[in-house]
Design a protein around this motif. Structure first.
Motif, PDB file in Angstrom:
ATOM      1  N   PRO A 315      49.404 -13.321  87.816  1.00 25.53           N
ATOM      2  CA  PRO A 315      50.654 -13.116  87.846  1.00 25.53           C
ATOM      3  C   PRO A 315      51.260 -11.993  88.425  1.00 25.53           C
ATOM      4  N   LEU A 316      50.475 -10.906  88.865  1.00 25.75           N
ATOM      5  CA  LEU A 316      51.022 -10.026  89.619  1.00 25.75           C
ATOM      6  C   LEU A 316      51.749  -9.378  88.610  1.00 25.75           C
ATOM      7  N   ALA A 317      51.378  -8.944  87.548  1.00 28.26           N
ATOM      8  CA  ALA A 317      52.272  -8.453  86.535  1.00 28.26           C
ATOM      9  C   ALA A 317      52.944  -7.085  86.847  1.00 28.26           C
ATOM     10  N   ALA A 318      52.249  -6.140  87.677  1.00 27.38           N
ATOM     11  CA  ALA A 318      53.021  -5.001  87.913  1.00 27.38           C
ATOM     12  C   ALA A 318      54.128  -5.015  88.992  1.00 27.38           C
ATOM     13  N   THR A 319      54.149  -6.058  89.724  1.00 26.02           N
ATOM     14  CA  THR A 319      55.089  -6.363  90.551  1.00 26.02           C
ATOM     15  C   THR A 319      56.294  -7.055  89.607  1.00 26.02           C
ATOM     16  N   LEU A 320      56.076  -7.748  88.670  1.00 24.02           N
ATOM     17  CA  LEU A 320      57.262  -8.150  87.818  1.00 24.02           C
ATOM     18  C   LEU A 320      57.844  -6.961  87.073  1.00 24.02           C
ATOM     19  N   ASP A 321      57.078  -5.960  86.676  1.00 22.88           N
ATOM     20  CA  ASP A 321      57.779  -4.805  86.061  1.00 22.88           C
ATOM     21  C   ASP A 321      58.536  -3.986  87.067  1.00 22.88           C
ATOM     22  N   ALA A 322      58.171  -4.099  88.311  1.00 19.55           N
ATOM     23  CA  ALA A 322      58.866  -3.277  89.266  1.00 19.55           C
ATOM     24  C   ALA A 322      60.309  -4.037  89.533  1.00 19.55           C
ATOM     25  N   GLU A 323      60.125  -5.456  89.730  1.00 20.09           N
ATOM     26  CA  GLU A 323      61.400  -6.191  89.795  1.00 20.09           C
ATOM     27  C   GLU A 323      62.453  -5.971  88.617  1.00 20.09           C
ATOM     28  N   ALA A 324      61.776  -5.866  87.438  1.00 19.52           N
ATOM     29  CA  ALA A 324      62.805  -5.371  86.207  1.00 19.52           C
ATOM     30  C   ALA A 324      63.538  -4.165  86.573  1.00 19.52           C
ATOM     31  N   GLU A 325      62.740  -3.299  87.050  1.00 15.97           N
ATOM     32  CA  GLU A 325      63.265  -2.008  87.405  1.00 15.97           C
ATOM     33  C   GLU A 325      64.365  -1.870  88.469  1.00 15.97           C
ATOM     34  N   HIS A 326      64.027  -2.810  89.490  1.00 14.14           N
ATOM     35  CA  HIS A 326      64.937  -3.046  90.594  1.00 14.14           C
ATOM     36  C   HIS A 326      66.531  -3.609  89.968  1.00 14.14           C
ATOM     37  N   ALA A 327      66.389  -4.474  88.944  1.00 17.16           N
ATOM     38  CA  ALA A 327      67.310  -5.071  88.449  1.00 17.16           C
ATOM     39  C   ALA A 327      68.219  -3.929  87.570  1.00 17.16           C
ATOM     40  N   VAL A 328      67.628  -3.167  86.897  1.00 17.56           N
ATOM     41  CA  VAL A 328      68.141  -2.116  86.067  1.00 17.56           C
ATOM     42  C   VAL A 328      68.888  -1.050  87.171  1.00 17.56           C
ATOM     43  N   LYS A 329      68.214  -0.756  88.353  1.00 14.90           N
ATOM     44  CA  LYS A 329      68.885   0.220  89.126  1.00 14.90           C
ATOM     45  C   LYS A 329      70.274  -0.541  89.752  1.00 14.90           C
ATOM     46  N   ALA A 330      70.216  -1.882  89.947  1.00 15.36           N
ATOM     47  CA  ALA A 330      71.309  -2.660  90.458  1.00 15.36           C
ATOM     48  C   ALA A 330      72.369  -2.653  89.598  1.00 15.36           C
ATOM     49  N   GLY A 331      72.341  -2.465  88.262  1.00 10.76           N
ATOM     50  CA  GLY A 331      73.120  -2.499  87.413  1.00 10.76           C
ATOM     51  C   GLY A 331      73.367  -3.985  86.901  1.00 10.76           C
ATOM     52  N   LEU A 332      72.188  -4.717  87.081  1.00 12.76           N
ATOM     53  CA  LEU A 332      72.271  -6.390  86.645  1.00 12.76           C
ATOM     54  C   LEU A 332      71.485  -6.242  85.259  1.00 12.76           C
ATOM     55  N   LEU A 333      70.965  -5.449  84.678  1.00 15.13           N
ATOM     56  CA  LEU A 333      70.079  -5.490  83.519  1.00 15.13           C
ATOM     57  C   LEU A 333      70.177  -3.930  82.954  1.00 15.13           C
ATOM     58  N   ASP A 334      70.217  -4.137  81.473  1.00 16.29           N
ATOM     59  CA  ASP A 334      69.991  -2.728  80.881  1.00 16.29           C
ATOM     60  C   ASP A 334      68.595  -2.665  80.751  1.00 16.29           C
ATOM     61  N   LYS A 335      68.015  -1.524  80.520  1.00 20.80           N
ATOM     62  CA  LYS A 335      66.397  -1.222  80.418  1.00 20.80           C
ATOM     63  C   LYS A 335      65.718  -2.271  79.579  1.00 20.80           C
TER      64      LYS A 335
END
Length: 367
Positions: A315-335
């Motif tokens: 599942p390449l879990a580390a990249t999913l975690d990074a994608e979540a961080e990208h969404a936070v930085k963009a203002g699309l998602l709370d941490k």
């Protein structure tokens, strides 16, 4: 109202939309059960279940599900328990189907997985395996855009507000030092949220200068004269990033682990077969696309689209975690708190039994 608050309300509305019907395109379909059942004589039901309902998209990035359905891998492992299928157009509708119990297991992208998990407080789904990496490209009009710097001031499409490719493009824009309002898409680059089924026509009409999109939409744009300016895989370590996960409702996982294990074994077997038989696998995926959507992909679209993805059990879990961080930085998602989003126990059991290496959850597994 703050922009981020308004955006989250918008995303909540999107997530509540009913299942979407296809409108004259070969890239998706209304959720529907497949009536074709191939059950071996003398087979037994798993966990006493009459059926297991499996969801996926009509996209090449969901090749495992397409081929597994077409070649009967899932039905083989489920025995007399019927494998039923539903094809979706978008992540929010599939997450709603999972939440409502309309499907039990689904192939889906990372952003809908993250959103579905966090919005339910970690109670509605688990990621139980990987399926595909890659298959996302920035395709542009070569007459208007010749270098990445030329994107400034142009109109570039993504499939949906807050979807996986939208997050990736917004993050890339920020890394260039450019500013874009995440909600409106206005700024140094204009981000146009456009459904994959209409993006090629909008591009051809000249209302878009390019698009950051998954396959096969990217190859459709190339067939219409577009040029690949950037392959997203080049932005990731080892050129790998999750584009498709396997998710299951937590209720179904708890009550029917044998059925879940059977589906995972079928997924691993399917991926193994795809790697050993790429030509036959590509044909099988296209045949299933035609069955689900009413339209097969022509060779000039199918061939490059197929080459750009990699099927994977990881599942390449580390990249999913990074994608979540990208969404936070963009203002699309709370941490988000992603602890427990993965349960790879059954997948690793299947992999061990086949003598294959186990996979890692990047510290985000169930305790």
């Amino acid at each position: 109202m703050p922009a981020t608050t308004a955006l989250r309300r918008t995303l909540a509305v999107i997530a509540a939309l009913p299942l979407l019907a296809l409108a004259g395109c070969g890239y998706g379909s209304q959720a529907k059960d497949d009536d074709t059942v191939k059950i071996a004589a003398g087979a037994e039901k798993i966990d006493g279940l009459d059926s297991v309902r499996i969801g996926y998209f009509g996209n090449i990035t969901h090749a495992t599900a397409l081929v597994g359905n077409q070649k009967g891998f899932f039905q083989k492992e489920l025995g007399a328990t019927e494998a039923k299928y539903a094809a979706f157009n978008a992540g929010p509708s599939e997450i709603e189907a999972l939440n409502s119990g309309s499907i039990d297991i689904g192939w889906i992208g990372p952003s809908p997985s993250i959103n579905g998990y966090t919005k339910s407080g970690g109670k509605n789904l688990r990621i139980i395996g990987g399926s595909a990496s890659g298959g996302v490209k920035l395709v542009v009009n070569p007459d208007k855009i010749k270098t990445l710097d030329d994107l400034k001031g142009k109109r570039i499409a993504t499939p949906q507000l807050g979807n996986t490719q939208d997050v990736a493009f917004l993050n890339w824009i920020a890394e260039q030092g450019w500013n874009v309002d995440a909600q409106s898409g206005k700024g140094d680059v204009t981000v146009v949220r456009s459904d994959n089924k209409v993006t090629p026509d909008a591009y051809e009409a000249g209302s878009l200068d390019g698009a950051w999109v998954p396959e096969p939409t990217a190859s459709r744009l190339v067939a219409e004269g577009g040029k690949v300016l950037l392959d997203e895989s080049t932005l990731w370590p080892d050129k790998k990033f999750v584009i498709t996960n396997i998710v299951v409702s937590q209720k179904f996982l708890k009550e029917h682990p044998k059925a879940v294990e059977a589906v995972l074994k079928a997924s691993v077997d399917t991926n193994e077969w795809i790697k050993a038989n790429p030509g036959q696998a590509k044909a099988a995926a296209n045949k299933q696309l035609e069955k689900d959507t009413g339209k097969a992909l022509p060779a000039d679209i199918l061939d490059p689209a197929w080459k750009s993805i990699q099927v994977t059990d990881d599942p390449l879990a580390a990249t999913l975690d990074a994608e979540a961080e990208h969404a936070v930085k963009a203002g699309l998602l709370d941490k988000p708190n992603l602890d427990g989003i993965y349960d790879l126990t059954l997948l690793n059991k299947v992999l061990k039994a086949k003598g294959q290496p186990t996979v890692d959850d990047a510290g985000l597994g169930t305790k």
